[in-house]
Scaffold this motif. Sequence first.
Motif, PDB file in Angstrom:
ATOM      1  N   PHE A 165       0.835  -1.194   0.000  1.00 28.42           N
ATOM      2  CA  PHE A 165       0.000   0.000   0.000  1.00 28.42           C
ATOM      3  C   PHE A 165       0.871   1.245   0.000  1.00 28.42           C
ATOM      4  CE2 PHE A 165      -2.941  -3.158   1.605  1.00 28.42           C
ATOM      5  CZ  PHE A 165      -4.183  -2.762   1.114  1.00 28.42           C
ATOM      6  N   THR A 166       0.388   2.281  -0.658  1.00 29.81           N
ATOM      7  CA  THR A 166       1.091   3.561  -0.666  1.00 29.81           C
ATOM      8  C   THR A 166       0.142   4.664  -0.207  1.00 29.81           C
ATOM      9  OG1 THR A 166       0.565   3.936  -3.010  1.00 29.81           O
ATOM     10  CG2 THR A 166       2.672   2.875  -2.494  1.00 29.81           C
ATOM     11  N   PHE A 167       0.698   5.670   0.404  1.00 31.01           N
ATOM     12  CA  PHE A 167      -0.090   6.797   0.903  1.00 31.01           C
ATOM     13  C   PHE A 167      -0.768   7.510  -0.256  1.00 31.01           C
ATOM     14  CE2 PHE A 167       0.120  11.408   2.304  1.00 31.01           C
ATOM     15  CZ  PHE A 167      -1.045  11.334   3.057  1.00 31.01           C
ATOM     16  N   ALA A 168      -2.040   7.845  -0.069  1.00 29.34           N
ATOM     17  CA  ALA A 168      -2.844   8.425  -1.148  1.00 29.34           C
ATOM     18  C   ALA A 168      -2.701   9.946  -1.257  1.00 29.34           C
ATOM     19  CB  ALA A 168      -4.306   8.043  -0.965  1.00 29.34           C
ATOM     20  N   ASP A 169      -1.612  10.490  -0.725  1.00 27.53           N
ATOM     21  CA  ASP A 169      -1.230  11.904  -0.913  1.00 27.53           C
ATOM     22  C   ASP A 169      -1.965  12.907  -0.021  1.00 27.53           C
ATOM     23  OD1 ASP A 169       0.623  11.188  -2.855  1.00 27.53           O
ATOM     24  OD2 ASP A 169      -0.859  11.342  -4.459  1.00 27.53           O
TER      25      ASP A 169
END
Length: 216
Positions: free
Chosen positions: A187-191
């Motif tokens: 998962f990556t941070f959605a900004d």
Amino acid sequence: MGVGIRAAGEDDRELVVRLLDEAFQDDPVSGWVFPEREYRRTTHHRLMAAFTDIVLAEGRIDLTEDGTACALWLSMPAADGDGPDGGGDPGAPDEADEADDAVRLRESVDPANARVEEIARLMAESHPSDRAHEYLWMIGVAPVRQGEGLGSTLIQHVLDRCDREGLPAYLEASSERSTNLYARLGFTFADRTLDIPDGPRMWPMWREPVTGAGRS
């Protein structure tokens, strides 16, 4: 890690509610919704029960065979134009439906507590709707079993299917510490953070499917 996983049913409802209640008693968001510790101890389970009932009816709850961890998932359709057949889902909830759902949640859980309705509205408003995806709503691990990898195993169980089917996944991390766990799972941070008024911060995270995973 050899952990047996099965789909929870109605007979598992009380177990799931208890797991979530114990796991989230000290969670920052739960602490904001129910700021008084004693009141939270006696009332928080109602919110967990409402969430459990929604997912039992509309999604899937994965449960470890020993009953010490659970994960609540919903399959979310695209609001327009990105379903598996290239079309939107006319049954996807609109803003009026989501507002009504938030009101009903407050009325069923804690009628005088506006924060129950507010957190439901905030999360619905921030939820991505342009692509179909699997939504990890909650994951709960019994306090005595936390740190053993049960949560990661439960999540990966669904992520493997996401990879096979080409589906992304989404979640909101309720603490900065937990973002590290989800990052290890892809998962990556959605900004943009979800900042609760006069309350804690949440971290929306998105995971693209791993192409070719699980295929021979």
